[in-house]
Design an enzyme around this catalytic site. Structure first.
Site, PDB file in Angstrom:
ATOM      1  N   LYS A   1       0.847  -1.189   0.000  1.00  0.00           N
ATOM      2  CA  LYS A   1       0.000   0.000   0.000  1.00  0.00           C
ATOM      3  C   LYS A   1       0.883   1.241   0.000  1.00  0.00           C
ATOM      4  O   LYS A   1       1.754   1.405   0.847  1.00  0.00           O
ATOM      5  CB  LYS A   1      -0.898   0.032   1.236  1.00  0.00           C
ATOM      6  CG  LYS A   1      -1.800   1.269   1.269  1.00  0.00           C
ATOM      7  CD  LYS A   1      -2.790   1.204   2.393  1.00  0.00           C
ATOM      8  CE  LYS A   1      -2.307   1.819   3.658  1.00  0.00           C
ATOM      9  NZ  LYS A   1      -2.204   3.300   3.644  1.00  0.00           N
TER      10      LYS A   1
ATOM     11  N   ASP B   1      -3.399   4.375  -1.894  1.00  0.00           N
ATOM     12  CA  ASP B   1      -4.342   4.831  -0.866  1.00  0.00           C
ATOM     13  C   ASP B   1      -4.252   6.348  -0.701  1.00  0.00           C
ATOM     14  O   ASP B   1      -3.630   6.847   0.232  1.00  0.00           O
ATOM     15  CB  ASP B   1      -3.984   4.093   0.436  1.00  0.00           C
ATOM     16  CG  ASP B   1      -4.826   4.493   1.633  1.00  0.00           C
ATOM     17  OD1 ASP B   1      -5.980   4.913   1.430  1.00  0.00           O
ATOM     18  OD2 ASP B   1      -4.316   4.372   2.766  1.00  0.00           O
TER      19      ASP B   1
ATOM     20  N   LYS C   1      -7.100   8.351  -0.864  1.00  0.00           N
ATOM     21  CA  LYS C   1      -8.352   8.778  -0.191  1.00  0.00           C
ATOM     22  C   LYS C   1      -8.888  10.091  -0.751  1.00  0.00           C
ATOM     23  O   LYS C   1      -9.054  11.081  -0.015  1.00  0.00           O
ATOM     24  CB  LYS C   1      -8.117   8.947   1.313  1.00  0.00           C
ATOM     25  CG  LYS C   1      -7.695   7.678   2.047  1.00  0.00           C
ATOM     26  CD  LYS C   1      -7.690   7.908   3.547  1.00  0.00           C
ATOM     27  CE  LYS C   1      -7.328   6.693   4.344  1.00  0.00           C
ATOM     28  NZ  LYS C   1      -5.923   6.280   4.280  1.00  0.00           N
TER      29      LYS C   1
ATOM     30  N   ASP D   1     -13.221  15.414  -2.688  1.00  0.00           N
ATOM     31  CA  ASP D   1     -13.323  16.786  -3.190  1.00  0.00           C
ATOM     32  C   ASP D   1     -14.623  16.880  -3.990  1.00  0.00           C
ATOM     33  O   ASP D   1     -15.427  15.940  -3.971  1.00  0.00           O
ATOM     34  CB  ASP D   1     -12.082  17.103  -4.063  1.00  0.00           C
ATOM     35  CG  ASP D   1     -11.741  18.599  -4.067  1.00  0.00           C
ATOM     36  OD1 ASP D   1     -12.672  19.424  -4.198  1.00  0.00           O
ATOM     37  OD2 ASP D   1     -10.554  18.939  -3.972  1.00  0.00           O
TER      38      ASP D   1
ATOM     39  N   THR E   1     -10.394   3.870  10.786  1.00  0.00           N
ATOM     40  CA  THR E   1     -10.333   2.956  11.943  1.00  0.00           C
ATOM     41  C   THR E   1      -9.780   3.657  13.189  1.00  0.00           C
ATOM     42  O   THR E   1      -9.781   3.081  14.267  1.00  0.00           O
ATOM     43  CB  THR E   1      -9.488   1.718  11.600  1.00  0.00           C
ATOM     44  OG1 THR E   1      -8.336   2.126  10.866  1.00  0.00           O
ATOM     45  CG2 THR E   1     -10.260   0.735  10.765  1.00  0.00           C
TER      46      THR E   1
ATOM     47  N   ARG F   1       2.576  -0.579  10.841  1.00  0.00           N
ATOM     48  CA  ARG F   1       3.603  -0.588  11.884  1.00  0.00           C
ATOM     49  C   ARG F   1       3.946  -1.949  12.488  1.00  0.00           C
ATOM     50  O   ARG F   1       5.137  -2.183  12.742  1.00  0.00           O
ATOM     51  CB  ARG F   1       3.218   0.444  12.969  1.00  0.00           C
ATOM     52  CG  ARG F   1       3.414   1.876  12.459  1.00  0.00           C
ATOM     53  CD  ARG F   1       2.647   2.885  13.274  1.00  0.00           C
ATOM     54  NE  ARG F   1       1.212   2.788  13.029  1.00  0.00           N
ATOM     55  CZ  ARG F   1       0.309   3.592  13.584  1.00  0.00           C
ATOM     56  NH1 ARG F   1       0.698   4.526  14.416  1.00  0.00           N
ATOM     57  NH2 ARG F   1      -0.971   3.455  13.295  1.00  0.00           N
TER      58      ARG F   1
HETATM   59  O1  C5P Z   1       0.454   1.205  10.946  1.00  0.00           O
HETATM   60  P1  C5P Z   1      -0.955   0.758  10.746  1.00  0.00           P
HETATM   61  O2  C5P Z   1      -1.124  -0.755  10.693  1.00  0.00           O
HETATM   62  O3  C5P Z   1      -1.912   1.396  11.733  1.00  0.00           O
HETATM   63  O4  C5P Z   1      -1.324   1.292   9.286  1.00  0.00           O
HETATM   64  C1  C5P Z   1      -2.626   1.286   8.780  1.00  0.00           C
HETATM   65  C2  C5P Z   1      -2.643   1.936   7.440  1.00  0.00           C
HETATM   66  O5  C5P Z   1      -3.962   1.889   6.919  1.00  0.00           O
HETATM   67  C3  C5P Z   1      -2.200   3.392   7.435  1.00  0.00           C
HETATM   68  O6  C5P Z   1      -1.458   3.583   6.242  1.00  0.00           O
HETATM   69  C4  C5P Z   1      -3.503   4.176   7.379  1.00  0.00           C
HETATM   70  O7  C5P Z   1      -3.369   5.374   6.629  1.00  0.00           O
HETATM   71  C5  C5P Z   1      -4.406   3.208   6.626  1.00  0.00           C
HETATM   72  N1  C5P Z   1      -5.856   3.335   6.870  1.00  0.00           N
HETATM   73  C6  C5P Z   1      -6.433   3.210   8.115  1.00  0.00           C
HETATM   74  N2  C5P Z   1      -7.789   3.341   8.264  1.00  0.00           N
HETATM   75  C7  C5P Z   1      -8.555   3.566   7.199  1.00  0.00           C
HETATM   76  C8  C5P Z   1      -7.978   3.682   5.924  1.00  0.00           C
HETATM   77  C9  C5P Z   1      -6.603   3.557   5.799  1.00  0.00           C
HETATM   78  O8  C5P Z   1      -5.722   2.960   9.084  1.00  0.00           O
HETATM   79  N3  C5P Z   1      -9.870   3.625   7.349  1.00  0.00           N
END
Ligand code: C5P
Length: 228
Positions: A32, A59, A61, A64, A115, A207
């Protein structure tokens, strides 16, 4: 329906990203590319990672007015990624415009509620009184009616989304943590195994893999829990 683990490559440079990806010698992970990497390196990083044989979820997002989103998607379509997205909060007109701009060049999915947003933030800051799971389902139905292929949602919501929108409607789920790792800023989380049991099609993991002492081992643990 293909299921897979997508690694969120949230790095701010080409060097950091490529040296991270070079660790994966056996299996090329689905990657991603989010705002941090895209804003720092531009479309070239997408082409570079694609040329190395990775599938890509771009991603960005988009959110607009419909015309701007349509024209932006028409530009992004030339990058030939596998999945890209926009915000469902941009309304059905904006999602339909995104689809028009992108055509069938990639799967188009909608972000429902991030999330990191919990019920308190939804109620007190966004002034949305409905329960968060009902908001997600409502946004998912709007996305489906606008011609999109799926949504981004928490793993908690994947089962219900499939129930209301069908099993072919993709659920792409961040907010995944190992039972023994920190939740960071994610609020609605599940383990890869729970995400599998709840029917998620793809999990997005950042992460817990990118910051691990051994990222390949963490990725393989994730794949084992989610896919096997
Ligand atoms: O590090 P982590 O596992 O929290 O990363 C989650 C990834 O998913 C991040 O890149 C974040 O921008 C993305 N994301 C998210 N929630 C969403 C859409 C995308 O955490 N609803």
């Amino acid at each position: 329906m293909p299921k897979d683990v997508i690694i969120a490559c949230d790095f701010n440079s080409k060097e950091a990203t490529l040296s991270f990806l070079e660790k994966f010698t056996k299996r090329k992970p689905f990657v991603k590319i989010g705002m941090e990497l895209y804003y720092s390196c531009g479309p070239e990083i997408v082409k570079e990672i694609k040329a190395r044989g990775h599938k890509i979820f771009l991603d960005l997002k988009l959110h607009d007015i419909p015309n701007t989103v349509k024209k932006s998607m028409a530009v992004l379509k030339d990058l030939d990624v596998d999945i890209t997205n926009c915000h469902a909060a941009g309304t059905s007109a904006m999602m339909a415009a995104a689809k028009e701009g992108l055509g069938n060049n990639a799967k188009l999915i909608a972000v429902t509620q991030l999330t990191s947003t919990d019920q308190a933030a939804l109620t007190n800051q966004l002034l949305i009184d409905e329960p968060i799971d009902e908001v997600v389902i409502h946004y998912a139905k709007n996305a489906k009616a606008s011609g999109l292929d799926g949504i981004v949602c928490s793993p908690h919501e994947a089962k219900d989304v499939h129930e209301y929108c069908g099993n072919d409607f993709l659920t792409i789920c961040p907010g995944v943590r190992f039972a023994d790792s920190a939740s960071d800023d994610q609020k609605r989380i599940m383990t890869p195994k729970q995400a599998k049991e709840n029917g998620c099609d793809y999990i997005v993991v950042g992460r817990p893999i990118t910051q691990a002492d051994d990222p390949v081992k963490a990725y393989e643990r994730c794949v084992k829990e989610f896919l096997q």
